[in-house]
Motif scaffolding. Structure first.
Motif, PDB file in Angstrom:
ATOM      1  N   THR A  13     -16.605 -35.664  52.269  1.00 36.11           N
ATOM      2  CA  THR A  13     -16.646 -36.732  53.288  1.00 36.11           C
ATOM      3  C   THR A  13     -16.395 -38.126  52.721  1.00 36.11           C
ATOM      4  O   THR A  13     -16.503 -39.118  53.453  1.00 36.11           O
ATOM      5  CB  THR A  13     -18.058 -36.733  53.932  1.00 36.11           C
ATOM      6  N   PHE A  15     -14.748 -40.440  48.872  1.00 34.29           N
ATOM      7  CA  PHE A  15     -14.018 -40.328  47.603  1.00 34.29           C
ATOM      8  C   PHE A  15     -14.976 -40.621  46.442  1.00 34.29           C
ATOM      9  O   PHE A  15     -15.964 -41.336  46.633  1.00 34.29           O
ATOM     10  CB  PHE A  15     -12.874 -41.363  47.572  1.00 34.29           C
ATOM     11  N   THR A  66     -19.875 -43.959  43.304  1.00 35.59           N
ATOM     12  CA  THR A  66     -20.165 -43.474  44.654  1.00 35.59           C
ATOM     13  C   THR A  66     -21.436 -42.623  44.651  1.00 35.59           C
ATOM     14  O   THR A  66     -21.598 -41.740  43.817  1.00 35.59           O
ATOM     15  CB  THR A  66     -18.971 -42.626  45.143  1.00 35.59           C
ATOM     16  N   ASN A  92     -25.779 -43.295  51.665  1.00 35.74           N
ATOM     17  CA  ASN A  92     -24.345 -43.035  51.644  1.00 35.74           C
ATOM     18  C   ASN A  92     -23.661 -44.261  51.036  1.00 35.74           C
ATOM     19  O   ASN A  92     -23.135 -45.111  51.753  1.00 35.74           O
ATOM     20  CB  ASN A  92     -23.902 -42.788  53.092  1.00 35.74           C
ATOM     21  N   ALA A 121     -19.127 -47.040  45.456  1.00 35.80           N
ATOM     22  CA  ALA A 121     -19.181 -47.533  44.072  1.00 35.80           C
ATOM     23  C   ALA A 121     -19.311 -49.054  44.031  1.00 35.80           C
ATOM     24  O   ALA A 121     -20.202 -49.593  43.367  1.00 35.80           O
ATOM     25  CB  ALA A 121     -17.932 -47.081  43.324  1.00 35.80           C
ATOM     26  N   GLU A 165      -8.933 -48.710  45.890  1.00 33.37           N
ATOM     27  CA  GLU A 165      -8.912 -49.937  46.721  1.00 33.37           C
ATOM     28  C   GLU A 165     -10.222 -50.024  47.515  1.00 33.37           C
ATOM     29  O   GLU A 165     -10.648 -49.014  48.103  1.00 33.37           O
ATOM     30  CB  GLU A 165      -7.711 -49.778  47.649  1.00 33.37           C
ATOM     31  N   PRO A 166     -10.907 -51.153  47.524  1.00 34.11           N
ATOM     32  CA  PRO A 166     -12.158 -51.251  48.277  1.00 34.11           C
ATOM     33  C   PRO A 166     -11.921 -50.963  49.755  1.00 34.11           C
ATOM     34  O   PRO A 166     -10.857 -51.291  50.282  1.00 34.11           O
ATOM     35  CB  PRO A 166     -12.582 -52.706  48.067  1.00 34.11           C
ATOM     36  N   ARG A 210     -12.860 -50.443  56.110  1.00 33.17           N
ATOM     37  CA  ARG A 210     -13.550 -49.806  57.244  1.00 33.17           C
ATOM     38  C   ARG A 210     -14.088 -48.475  56.743  1.00 33.17           C
ATOM     39  O   ARG A 210     -13.495 -47.854  55.866  1.00 33.17           O
ATOM     40  CB  ARG A 210     -12.539 -49.565  58.378  1.00 33.17           C
ATOM     41  N   ARG A 211     -15.233 -48.071  57.285  1.00 33.91           N
ATOM     42  CA  ARG A 211     -15.820 -46.794  56.854  1.00 33.91           C
ATOM     43  C   ARG A 211     -16.086 -45.931  58.082  1.00 33.91           C
ATOM     44  O   ARG A 211     -16.625 -46.421  59.066  1.00 33.91           O
ATOM     45  CB  ARG A 211     -17.138 -47.039  56.115  1.00 33.91           C
ATOM     46  N   SER A 237     -18.296 -43.957  58.593  1.00 30.65           N
ATOM     47  CA  SER A 237     -19.741 -43.918  58.920  1.00 30.65           C
ATOM     48  C   SER A 237     -20.124 -45.144  59.741  1.00 30.65           C
ATOM     49  O   SER A 237     -21.211 -45.210  60.305  1.00 30.65           O
ATOM     50  CB  SER A 237     -20.573 -43.943  57.632  1.00 30.65           C
ATOM     51  N   ASN A 270     -20.771 -47.919  58.272  1.00 33.05           N
ATOM     52  CA  ASN A 270     -21.513 -48.819  57.367  1.00 33.05           C
ATOM     53  C   ASN A 270     -20.627 -50.006  56.985  1.00 33.05           C
ATOM     54  O   ASN A 270     -19.411 -49.942  57.059  1.00 33.05           O
ATOM     55  CB  ASN A 270     -21.914 -48.061  56.095  1.00 33.05           C
ATOM     56  N   PHE A 287      -9.295 -40.593  55.675  1.00 31.59           N
ATOM     57  CA  PHE A 287     -10.411 -40.895  56.582  1.00 31.59           C
ATOM     58  C   PHE A 287     -10.081 -41.994  57.583  1.00 31.59           C
ATOM     59  O   PHE A 287     -10.408 -41.896  58.745  1.00 31.59           O
ATOM     60  CB  PHE A 287     -11.656 -41.300  55.770  1.00 31.59           C
TER      61      PHE A 287
HETATM   62  N1  LIG Z   1     -13.372 -47.770  47.683  1.00 36.39           N
HETATM   63  C1  LIG Z   1     -14.204 -46.729  47.976  1.00 36.39           C
HETATM   64  N2  LIG Z   1     -15.319 -46.546  47.238  1.00 36.39           N
HETATM   65  C2  LIG Z   1     -16.141 -45.489  47.470  1.00 36.39           C
HETATM   66  O1  LIG Z   1     -17.149 -45.342  46.770  1.00 36.39           O
HETATM   67  C3  LIG Z   1     -15.827 -44.577  48.535  1.00 36.39           C
HETATM   68  N3  LIG Z   1     -16.632 -43.472  48.790  1.00 36.39           N
HETATM   69  C4  LIG Z   1     -14.680 -44.837  49.309  1.00 36.39           C
HETATM   70  N4  LIG Z   1     -14.397 -44.027  50.382  1.00 36.39           N
HETATM   71  C5  LIG Z   1     -13.519 -44.554  51.439  1.00 36.39           C
HETATM   72  C6  LIG Z   1     -13.546 -43.656  52.680  1.00 36.39           C
HETATM   73  O2  LIG Z   1     -12.742 -44.277  53.661  1.00 36.39           O
HETATM   74  C7  LIG Z   1     -14.976 -43.501  53.250  1.00 36.39           C
HETATM   75  O3  LIG Z   1     -15.764 -42.810  52.340  1.00 36.39           O
HETATM   76  C8  LIG Z   1     -14.887 -42.715  54.574  1.00 36.39           C
HETATM   77  O4  LIG Z   1     -14.327 -43.552  55.576  1.00 36.39           O
HETATM   78  C9  LIG Z   1     -16.261 -42.249  55.044  1.00 36.39           C
HETATM   79  O5  LIG Z   1     -17.108 -43.355  55.258  1.00 36.39           O
HETATM   80  P1  LIG Z   1     -18.526 -43.374  54.467  1.00 36.39           P
HETATM   81  O6  LIG Z   1     -18.179 -43.313  52.985  1.00 36.39           O
HETATM   82  O7  LIG Z   1     -19.262 -42.154  54.921  1.00 36.39           O
HETATM   83  O8  LIG Z   1     -19.179 -44.671  54.839  1.00 36.39           O
HETATM   84  N5  LIG Z   1     -13.868 -45.904  49.019  1.00 36.39           N
END
Ligand SMILES: Nc1nc(=O)c(N)c(NC[C@H](O)[C@H](O)[C@H](O)COP(=O)(O)O)[nH]1
Ligand SMILES: [Zn+2]
Length: 203
Positions: free
Chosen positions: A24, A26, A51, A57, A60, A96-97, A100-101, A103, A105, A147
């Motif tokens: 779910t 990266f 991460t 949730n 990084a 890349e940061p 939008r997520r 979740s 968040n 995602f």
């Molecule tokens: N730059 C970055 N650093 C991370 O540590 C991470 N896990 C992601 N991941 C991006 C991905 O778009 C989101 O993980 C999904 O959109 C799910 O959202 P959540 O992570 O559940 O908030 N991207």
């Protein structure tokens, strides 16, 4: 220089490998360094993150920023007090940061913006030195569309006056680490469980 950038991206990649694989998100690693503008000063690592390192949730970049604030006993919006402009704080992230997520968040780009001394509603000319906090973001791979589709992160950083740079060289390895835990895509093309019975019988 690119050599220095790859040095820190490699450190961030080692951190990404600490992250527990999940389908779910990266697996990403991040390093915040001070890279003083003054001559002869040498860069130092201020914080690291990967991460899911912190409970919940967590991303990084989110962990590195949170750990730095916790270490100094301040809130993330006060980080500009310990990251003055001349420190030229730079965040390295393997990926890349996020802008939008899924979740819902708060995204890491918003968390990066919050570290700067930006009084909401008061826009200063870009070159005013008073905006400390994280001034530059360097990443080693673009976020795959898995995602959130097309990432808006770079446009958001441009609008916030945050310099960013995509440094190539490690992107294949970074994405391989990032996607561990995601469903394997069969190299034969169509995923077996996507086939209908008739087609499956023909395999
Ligand atoms: N730059 C970055 N650093 C991370 O540590 C991470 N896990 C992601 N991941 C991006 C991905 O778009 C989101 O993980 C999904 O959109 C799910 O959202 P959540 O992570 O559940 O908030 N991207
Ligand atoms: Zn994020």
């Amino acid at each position: 220089s690119t050599k220095d950038h790859l040095y820190y991206l490699r450190q961030a990649l080692e951190l990404a490998r600490e992250s527990p694989p999940r389908p779910t998100n990266f697996r990403v690693g991040a390093v915040i360094i001070s890279n003083p503008l003054s001559e002869g000063a040498s860069p130092t690592i201020l914080a690291t993150g990967y991460t899911l390192e912190l409970p919940g949730n967590t991303h990084a970049e989110q962990c590195a920023i949170a750990k730095l604030a916790i270490e100094h006993g301040i809130s993330e919006t006060q980080l500009h007090t310990i990251l003055p402009q001349e420190m030229n704080a730079t965040l390295y992230s393997t990926l890349e940061p996020c802008g939008r997520r899924l979740s819902g968040n708060l995204s890491c780009v918003h968390r990066i913006i919050a570290t700067r001394n930006k009084t909401p509603g008061i826009s200063r000319p870009k070159d005013t030195g008073s905006e400390g906090g994280i001034r530059k973001v360097i990443f080693g791979a673009k976020e795959p569309s898995t995602f959130v589709g097309e990432s808006e992160s770079c446009r958001m950083m441009d609008e916030a006056g945050i310099e960013w740079e995509y440094v190539e060289g490690l992107q294949d390895k970074i994405l391989q680490v990032a996607k561990e835990g995601h469903p394997a895509v069969h190299t034969s093309g169509t995923n077996v469980d996507d086939m209908d019975d008739a087609e499956r019988r023909r395999q």
